[in-house]
Design a protein around this motif. Structure first.
Motif, PDB file in Angstrom:
ATOM      1  N   TYR A 215      27.227 124.183 -43.174  1.00 24.46           N
ATOM      2  CA  TYR A 215      26.064 125.047 -43.003  1.00 24.46           C
ATOM      3  C   TYR A 215      26.269 126.310 -43.835  1.00 24.46           C
ATOM      4  N   THR A 216      25.343 126.598 -44.735  1.00 23.55           N
ATOM      5  CA  THR A 216      25.519 127.759 -45.606  1.00 23.55           C
ATOM      6  C   THR A 216      25.482 129.067 -44.829  1.00 23.55           C
ATOM      7  N   ALA A 217      24.829 129.075 -43.676  1.00 25.88           N
ATOM      8  CA  ALA A 217      24.771 130.294 -42.868  1.00 25.88           C
ATOM      9  C   ALA A 217      26.157 130.723 -42.389  1.00 25.88           C
ATOM     10  N   MET A 218      27.117 129.800 -42.392  1.00 24.67           N
ATOM     11  CA  MET A 218      28.462 130.101 -41.931  1.00 24.67           C
ATOM     12  C   MET A 218      29.349 130.630 -43.065  1.00 24.67           C
ATOM     13  N   LEU A 219      28.832 130.648 -44.287  1.00 20.47           N
ATOM     14  CA  LEU A 219      29.603 131.141 -45.417  1.00 20.47           C
ATOM     15  C   LEU A 219      29.442 132.648 -45.557  1.00 20.47           C
ATOM     16  N   PRO A 220      30.412 133.320 -46.172  1.00 20.23           N
ATOM     17  CA  PRO A 220      30.266 134.753 -46.447  1.00 20.23           C
ATOM     18  C   PRO A 220      29.050 135.006 -47.332  1.00 20.23           C
ATOM     19  N   GLU A 221      28.512 136.195 -47.248  1.00 18.87           N
ATOM     20  CA  GLU A 221      27.302 136.537 -47.988  1.00 18.87           C
ATOM     21  C   GLU A 221      27.478 136.327 -49.493  1.00 18.87           C
ATOM     22  N   ALA A 222      28.627 136.728 -50.031  1.00 23.22           N
ATOM     23  CA  ALA A 222      28.860 136.595 -51.466  1.00 23.22           C
ATOM     24  C   ALA A 222      28.838 135.133 -51.895  1.00 23.22           C
ATOM     25  N   ALA A 223      29.386 134.247 -51.061  1.00 30.75           N
ATOM     26  CA  ALA A 223      29.388 132.818 -51.372  1.00 30.75           C
ATOM     27  C   ALA A 223      27.977 132.253 -51.314  1.00 30.75           C
ATOM     28  N   ARG A 224      27.205 132.649 -50.309  1.00 32.20           N
ATOM     29  CA  ARG A 224      25.816 132.161 -50.188  1.00 32.20           C
ATOM     30  C   ARG A 224      24.996 132.572 -51.404  1.00 32.20           C
ATOM     31  N   HIS A 225      25.159 133.800 -51.851  1.00 32.22           N
ATOM     32  CA  HIS A 225      24.361 134.302 -52.968  1.00 32.22           C
ATOM     33  C   HIS A 225      24.733 133.649 -54.288  1.00 32.22           C
ATOM     34  N   ALA A 226      25.925 133.058 -54.355  1.00 32.58           N
ATOM     35  CA  ALA A 226      26.364 132.417 -55.606  1.00 32.58           C
ATOM     36  C   ALA A 226      25.872 130.988 -55.737  1.00 32.58           C
ATOM     37  N   ILE A 227      25.364 130.409 -54.663  1.00 28.62           N
ATOM     38  CA  ILE A 227      24.967 128.996 -54.680  1.00 28.62           C
ATOM     39  C   ILE A 227      23.820 128.751 -55.668  1.00 28.62           C
ATOM     40  N   GLY A 228      24.070 127.881 -56.635  1.00 31.14           N
ATOM     41  CA  GLY A 228      23.027 127.496 -57.586  1.00 31.14           C
ATOM     42  C   GLY A 228      22.753 128.499 -58.687  1.00 31.14           C
ATOM     43  N   LEU A 229      23.560 129.563 -58.779  1.00 28.44           N
ATOM     44  CA  LEU A 229      23.348 130.567 -59.827  1.00 28.44           C
ATOM     45  C   LEU A 229      24.304 130.328 -60.988  1.00 28.44           C
ATOM     46  N   PRO A 230      23.807 130.418 -62.229  1.00 30.81           N
ATOM     47  CA  PRO A 230      24.707 130.268 -63.375  1.00 30.81           C
ATOM     48  C   PRO A 230      25.446 131.570 -63.655  1.00 30.81           C
ATOM     49  N   HIS A 231      26.587 131.461 -64.295  1.00 30.04           N
ATOM     50  CA  HIS A 231      27.300 132.631 -64.802  1.00 30.04           C
ATOM     51  C   HIS A 231      26.360 133.383 -65.754  1.00 30.04           C
ATOM     52  N   PRO A 232      26.404 134.725 -65.772  1.00 28.81           N
ATOM     53  CA  PRO A 232      25.506 135.469 -66.675  1.00 28.81           C
ATOM     54  C   PRO A 232      25.544 134.961 -68.115  1.00 28.81           C
TER      55      PRO A 232
END
Length: 338
Positions: A215-232
């Motif tokens: 469950y993504t809700a159980m992950l730290p905020e920083a980990a949740r925000h990184a899901i599906g995002l490419p490196h700059p």
């Protein structure tokens, strides 16, 4: 200054190693490890030498070469069928919906499920361009040359194709996604895990990764925000993939959470628009800007050029013909440079 794409050779190892050291981590297909890179070149050489492609996972390594100096300034890779020797793992983002009549509320929770859904697909990856050459459309030449190679060797590739984009990595070289999820099960930091994967493969994932949905809700905020995002640094690559017809279909990399883009091979723009032709003349003008490829397997070459149709053939410019090493009468494939 003229550049061309060609098959990688054994003597390209020092160039590949120097570029690998510039990637900044999280670049599994181009590890800064000479033994791993040599193994890739050995495997690629064998595949280029095989006229009969099978259903196995072949690897073709291409390089960007400065025609004037002979320097290798970029590289990319193509895999014919991933997951044939080792499982090809991804996380699939799904949603579980539950309703409580007593509370009068509906809950929707995002989940990450470990999957091998993409097993058997082809893959384009390992694209890296030397920082000093990031101008003049050379990144586009590297990227699109892979599709012209696929078009010229279509029978060797699957009907579905994927591209994994590097995910978010912090200034220290760590991955918020890894730290928040997998790192808790493996007892190693992202850099060590990434290097281990690049050298030894994915089997340790099957041995130690949790098999139940996360469950993504159980992950730290920083980990949740990184899901599906490419490196700059990968945003431009993502836009190029989208232009070719790739889309994010809720698959992410299990190490850094970066997006996996997928497309149907025959729907990829460059593959669909590639046209065969015969060179009937070479002159100083050529015509409209185009990507032009010639040769098969180890003889494959691709370069920017100018081309115009004349009768039953085409005319190309002298610089491109020299870069490709072709003369009148040669068979090519081409697509507009747009």
């Amino acid at each position: 200054m003229s550049f061309r794409i060609r098959a990688a050779r054994d003597e390209d190892l020092p160039h590949l190693y120097e570029m690998a050291k510039l990637t900044g981590g999280g670049f599994t297909n181009l590890p800064p490890d000479k033994r791993s890179l040599r193994a890739k070149l050995d495997r690629s050489r064998a595949c280029f030498a095989s006229a009969d492609g099978g259903a196995g996972d072949e690897l073709f390594v291409l390089v960007l070469e400065n025609v004037d100096t002979g320097q290798v300034r970029g590289t990319c890779q193509i895999f014919t069928h991933v997951g044939q020797h080792y499982p090809f793992y991804s996380y699939r983002i799904g949603t579980l919906t539950q309703h409580s009549k007593e509370l009068g509320r509906t809950f929707r929770a995002d989940q990450l499920s470990l999957t091998t859904d993409l097993e058997g697909a082809s893959e384009v990856g390992g694209l890296f361009l030397h920082p000093r050459e990031r101008a003049g459309g050379l990144g586009m030449l590297l990227a699109r040359s892979r599709y012209l190679f696929i078009a010229q060797h279509r029978a060797r590739f699957a009907d579905r194709i994927l591209a994994e984009l590097r995910g978010v990595i912090d200034e220290a070289g760590g991955s918020p996604f890894w730290d928040g999820l997998a790192g808790r099960f493996f007892g190693m930091n992202f850099q060590d895990a990434d290097q281990f994967n690049a050298i030894h493969g994915h089997q340790f994932i099957a041995d130690l990764f949790p098999k139940h949905p996360i469950y993504t809700a159980m992950l730290p905020e920083a980990a949740r925000h990184a899901i599906g995002l490419p490196h700059p640094s990968g945003r431009a690559a993502m836009r190029m993939l989208e232009t070719e017809g790739f889309a994010f279909d809720k698959y992410i990399d299990i190490f850094d959470g970066g997006p996996t883009m997928t497309a149907f091979t025959d729907k990829v723009r460059t593959i669909a628009e590639a046209r065969p032709a015969r060179v009937i003349a070479i002159d100083d003008d050529g015509g409209e800007p185009a990507l032009i490829a010639s040769g098969s397997l180890a003889a494959f070459r691709c370069a920017y050029g100018r081309l115009r149709p004349v009768g039953d053939g085409v005319v190309i410019d002298r610089t491109c013909a020299a870069a490709l090493g072709i003369a009148e009468g040669a068979d090519i494939s081409h697509v507009a440079r747009t």
